[in-house]
Design an enzyme around this catalytic site. Structure first.
Site, short mmCIF file in Angstrom:
data_model
loop_
_atom_site.label_atom_id
_atom_site.label_comp_id
_atom_site.label_asym_id
_atom_site.label_seq_id
_atom_site.Cartn_x
_atom_site.Cartn_y
_atom_site.Cartn_z
N THR A 1 6.87 7.10 3.15
CA THR A 1 7.03 7.32 1.70
C THR A 1 6.60 8.74 1.37
O THR A 1 5.70 9.28 2.00
CB THR A 1 6.13 6.31 0.95
OG1 THR A 1 6.68 5.02 1.12
CG2 THR A 1 6.02 6.64 -0.54
N GLY B 1 7.88 -2.14 -4.76
CA GLY B 1 6.50 -1.77 -4.46
C GLY B 1 5.85 -1.00 -5.60
O GLY B 1 6.29 -1.06 -6.76
N THR C 1 0.55 6.03 -1.36
CA THR C 1 1.38 5.49 -0.29
C THR C 1 0.57 4.44 0.47
O THR C 1 -0.63 4.61 0.66
CB THR C 1 1.86 6.58 0.69
OG1 THR C 1 2.49 5.95 1.81
CG2 THR C 1 0.71 7.45 1.20
N GLY C 2 1.23 3.35 0.83
CA GLY C 2 0.53 2.28 1.53
C GLY C 2 1.15 0.95 1.16
O GLY C 2 2.29 0.90 0.69
N GLY D 1 2.13 -1.52 -1.04
CA GLY D 1 2.28 -1.40 -2.48
C GLY D 1 1.67 -2.51 -3.29
O GLY D 1 1.21 -2.29 -4.43
N1 ASP Z 1 3.90 2.11 -1.07
C1 ASP Z 1 5.24 1.87 -0.58
C2 ASP Z 1 5.66 0.49 -1.02
O1 ASP Z 1 4.87 -0.42 -0.97
C3 ASP Z 1 5.38 1.97 0.88
C4 ASP Z 1 4.64 3.09 1.56
O2 ASP Z 1 3.99 3.88 0.92
O3 ASP Z 1 4.73 3.20 2.80
O4 ASP Z 1 6.81 0.32 -1.35
#
Ligand code: ASP
Length: 358
Positions: A222, A252, A273-274, A276
Site C-alpha cells: 500500500t 479497508g 498501512t497494515g 485495515g
Molecule cells: N491497509 C490496507 C488495507 O487494509 C492494506 C495495507 O496497508 O497493506 O486495505
C-alpha cells in the site's frame, strides 16, 4: 478643543498602523520549509526475504516518488499536488500494491481504494472498489474537488471518473503475475476456489504444484504520502489494492477518513498501512492527530503511542507516516519493516525498509 484632541489622538495611533508591515505574498510563501514523508507498505519485510536487486528496485521506486513530491513542493506547489503526484508514480509502479501491481480479490479482480485529504480546508475525497480508473488517487481528488460528496464506491465511482475525464483502462491493466501467484497461494491456503485468469492477462507461466506451497513474501505495498507545503498546509493521501484474497467487496482503512488517511492544519497529516480492520476500529490517523491537537504530544510520541502501545499488543500489524504544519515528521511501525522515505527542504533524503534503519 475637541478638534485638537481628535487630531492628537489620531497622531498617537497613526504610527502604530505605519509600523505594522502589510503581509506580503512572498513572506507568506517562505514562512514554512516544505517537507514530505511517504510509505510503500508495512509488513514482514526482512533482509533474508529480499534479493539485493529487489531491494534496489524498491528503494529506487520510493526515491522516485519522493523526488516527484519534493519537486512540486520546491516549486511552491501545494501539499495536495505533491501528494497526488507522488502517489500517481507509485500507482504506476508494479512493485507496489496500488494501481498497477495491486493485489487481487478472491474473485480474481483488482478492487482499488484511495483517499486524499486537504488539511487547509479539511475537505476530503475517497473511493473504494474501483476497477477501471488508472489513478485512484486522482479520482479521490476529483471526488473532493468536483463532487459534493466525500466517498464513492464501485461502478459509480468509475463512472464519475470517466465523467470528469480521468483515464479509464481495462481491468487487465492492473494485472501482474506476482500478485496473481500470491492470490493462488492464499486461496489454496484457505481452500477456496481459484478463479480463471482475468481476460487480457498474459498466458500463465509453467509452475509445478510445489511453487504455490511456498510462503508469500510479497503481501504488502500500500502507498501513502503526507506533505507540508511552503504555505504551511498539510495533506495526506493513500492508495491500495487492499488485502490479497479479500472477499465480499471488503473495504479497508485506506479510503476511510480518520482511519487510514487524515489531514488537518490544526494538528497533522497521517497515512497508514497494515491490517485495515484494526486501523478502522482504532481510528488510527485521527487519533494520532487528536493526541497532537488536544494533548500537545509531539508527532512521534503520538504515532508511537497508537502504533506501538495500542495496536501492537492486539496484533494490529502496520505503520504510519505523519507530518505536522510546524515541520515535524514521523513514522512508526510495529512490523519487521516498512518501505519509507522522507525529505525536508534543505535536507538529505532518508530512505528505509528494515526496522534497524534510521
Ligand atoms: N491497509 C490496507 C488495507 O487494509 C492494506 C495495507 O496497508 O497493506 O486495505
Amino acid at each position: 478643543m475637541q478638534r485638537m484632541l481628535l487630531l492628537f489622538l489620531l497622531a498617537m495611533i497613526t504610527p502604530t498602523f505605519a509600523q505594522s508591515p502589510a503581509p506580503s505574498a512572498s513572506s507568506a510563501r517562505t514562512t514554512h520549509k516544505w517537507a514530505v514523508v511517504l510509505h510503500g507498505g508495512a509488513g514482514v519485510i526482512e533482509r533474508n526475504s529480499m534479493t539485493p536487486e529487489a531491494e534496489k528496485e524498491y528503494r529506487a521506486g520510493i526515491s522516485e516518488a519522493l523526488h516527484a513530491a519534493a519537486s512540486v513542493l520546491d516549486r511552491g506547489g501545494s501539499s495536495v499536488d505533491a501528494v497526488e503526484a507522488a502517489i500517481r508514480i507509485l500507482e504506476d509502479n508494479p512493485l507496489f500494491n496500488a494501481g498497477r501491481g495491486a493485489v487481487f480479490a478472491a474473485d480474481g479482480t483488482n478492487q482499488l481504494d484511495a483517499a486524499i485529504m486537504d488539511g487547509k480546508t479539511m475537505t476530503a475525497g475517497a473511493v473504494a472498489d474501483v476497477t477501471r480508473t488508472r489513478h485512484p488517487i486522482s479520482l479521490a481528488r476529483a471526488v473532493m474537488e468536483k463532487s459534493p460528496h466525500v466517498m464513492l464506491v464501485g461502478p459509480g465511482a468509475d463512472a464519475f471518473a470517466a465523467s470528469v475525464g480521468l483515464e479509464q483502462v481495462p481491468p487487465s491493466f492492473f494485472f501482474t503475475e506476482r500478485r496473481w501467484e500470491s492470490l493462488v497461494r492464499e486461496l489454496k491456503r484457505e481452500h477456496l476456489p481459484i478463479p480463471p485468469r482475468p481476460a487480457g492477462a498474459p498466458p500463465a507461466p509453467a509452475h509445478d504444484a510445489a511453487f504455490f506451497e511456498t510462503p508469500d513474501n510479497h503481501k504488502y505495498g500500500t502507498v501513502g504520502v503526507v506533505a507540508l507545503d511552503r504555505a504551511g498546509n498539510v495533506a495526506a493521501g493513500t492508495s491500495t489494492g487492499g488485502l490479497t484474497a479479500k472477499r465480499w467487496d471488503r473495504v479497508g482503512d485506506s479510503p476511510i477518513i480518520g482511519a487510514g488517511t487524515y489531514a488537518s492544519n490544526q494538528s497533522c497529516a497521517v497515512s497508514g498501512t497494515g491490517i485495515g480492520e484494526y486501523f478502522i476500529r482504532y481510528t488510527v490517523a485521527r487519533t494520532i492527530c487528536a493526541l497532537v491537537q488536544y494533548r500537545g504530544m509531539t508527532l512521534q510520541a503520538a504515532a508511537d503511542l497508537v502504533i506501538q502501545k495500542q495496536l501492537a499488543p492486539i496484533h494490529g500489524d502496520g505503520g504510519v507516516i505523519a507530518i505536522a504544519p510546524d515541520g515535524q515528521m514521523a513514522w512508526s511501525f510495529n512490523t519487521p519493516g516498512m518501505f519509507r522515505a522522507r525529505l525536508a527542504e534543505g535536507g538529505t533524503p532518508v530512505v528505509g525498509i528494515y526496522r534497524d534503519e534510521p
